[in-house]
Design an enzyme around this catalytic site. Structure first.
Site, PDB file in Angstrom:
ATOM      1  N   ASP A  12      20.645   2.600 -21.271  1.00 22.02           N
ATOM      2  CA  ASP A  12      20.320   2.585 -19.842  1.00 22.02           C
ATOM      3  C   ASP A  12      19.328   1.453 -19.591  1.00 22.02           C
ATOM      4  OD1 ASP A  12      18.970   3.120 -17.336  1.00 22.02           O
ATOM      5  OD2 ASP A  12      19.950   5.072 -17.345  1.00 22.02           O
ATOM      6  N   GLU A  58      20.012   9.381 -25.015  1.00 18.30           N
ATOM      7  CA  GLU A  58      19.519   8.342 -24.104  1.00 18.30           C
ATOM      8  C   GLU A  58      17.994   8.273 -24.132  1.00 18.30           C
ATOM      9  OE1 GLU A  58      19.809   7.139 -19.372  1.00 18.30           O
ATOM     10  OE2 GLU A  58      20.177   9.209 -19.984  1.00 18.30           O
ATOM     11  N   GLU A  89      24.017   3.966 -12.028  1.00 15.50           N
ATOM     12  CA  GLU A  89      23.207   5.175 -11.904  1.00 15.50           C
ATOM     13  C   GLU A  89      21.936   4.829 -11.130  1.00 15.50           C
ATOM     14  OE1 GLU A  89      21.913   8.914 -14.737  1.00 15.50           O
ATOM     15  OE2 GLU A  89      21.270   6.905 -15.330  1.00 15.50           O
ATOM     16  N   GLN A 128      24.328   1.809 -18.704  1.00 17.29           N
ATOM     17  CA  GLN A 128      24.034   2.147 -17.316  1.00 17.29           C
ATOM     18  C   GLN A 128      23.076   1.125 -16.723  1.00 17.29           C
ATOM     19  OE1 GLN A 128      22.547   6.183 -17.745  1.00 17.29           O
ATOM     20  NE2 GLN A 128      24.529   7.032 -17.188  1.00 17.29           N
TER      21      GLN A 128
END
Length: 256
Positions: free
Chosen positions: A173, A138, A235, A199
């Site tokens: 993300d 990530e 998240e 995310q």
């Protein structure tokens, strides 16, 4: 669209098995977590079975958090600790039936860090593959985590290509990538073949996804048109730590 509750940030006022039940009651279709290692894996697995929720993934232990460590896999000279953390994560993921392990790179730069990261990822992929577990990496923004080794999507794509393992994928993300790069839709479309998880959170405060500078309903609708049909990880940090009070966004987003 379906959503996963990230239990590293949501429902944190209760033990992990209870948080899984709370996520199910709130309408989430999956869960994921950060560092579940203090929770009995048998109790976690029982909660997953009882609710029918899949555990999408968990993180490797980040190291000495009091000393500012945020991952070990890219730290030269720390290979033994990095691989212990990888083994711990894969074993726990296998025990609870989790689908993926996010291997945290840590704060490091330079050629030695790049080599350590790639070697440790190859090891992680080979360790996880017999159990059907994916390995995720990530890009994390350097405003929140200065000096983090992996902070751009192009770098992540290079690492995935260099490691060359079929079970290595990108965690897309939207919060981190908006801060570092922006242009999220075109970036998502270009990277889609190597994306393993998505995310979301509001930018720049990392609050609930219905506030901030990114129109996430618009973005998610277009991701769906491009073929994304897996749960998206929520998240974010709920205001005041009150998860239930922060979930007004969920019915509208599920209708996307």
């Amino acid at each position: 669209m379906r959503f996963s509750a990230n239990l590293g940030f949501l429902f944190t006022d209760r033990p992990l098995p209870d948080a899984i039940h709370a996520a199910h009651a709130a309408g989430f279709e999956a869960v994921e977590c950060h560092f579940p290692y203090d929770s009995d894996p048998g109790a976690v697995r029982a909660a997953l079975i009882a609710t029918g929720l899949p555990m999408l993934g968990l993180n490797t232990w980040p190291g000495d958090r009091d000393a500012g460590e945020f991952g070990l896999a890219a730290l030269p000279g720390r290979e033994r600790q990095a691989r212990e953390a990888i083994a711990q994560a894969v074993d726990y993921a296998q025990a609870i039936g989790a689908g993926a392990v996010h291997v945290m790179a840590g704060r490091a730069e330079g050629r030695a860090a790049a080599a350590a990261f790639r070697d440790n990822l190859a090891h992680a992929c080979d360790l996880a593959a017999p159990h059907g577990i994916d390995i995720l990496i990530e890009p994390i923004n350097r405003r929140d985590v200065p000096g983090y080794h992996l902070s751009h999507s192009a770098h992540a794509a290079e690492v995935i290509a260099a490691v060359g393992r079929p079970n290595l994928a990108l965690m897309f993300d939207c919060y981190h990538l908006q801060i570092m790069e922006g242009d999220l839709l075109r970036r998502f479309e270009a990277l889609l073949p190597i994306i393993g998880h998505v995310q979301i959170a509001g930018v720049p405060e990392r609050g609930a996804p219905d506030a901030g500078e990114v129109d996430l309903p618009w973005l998610l609708a277009r991701m769906k048109r491009l073929g994304w049909d897996r749960p998206v990880g929520a998240e974010y940090r709920p205001a005041g730590g009150q998860t239930e009070a922060s979930l007004g966004w969920l019915p509208r987003f599920r209708a996307i």
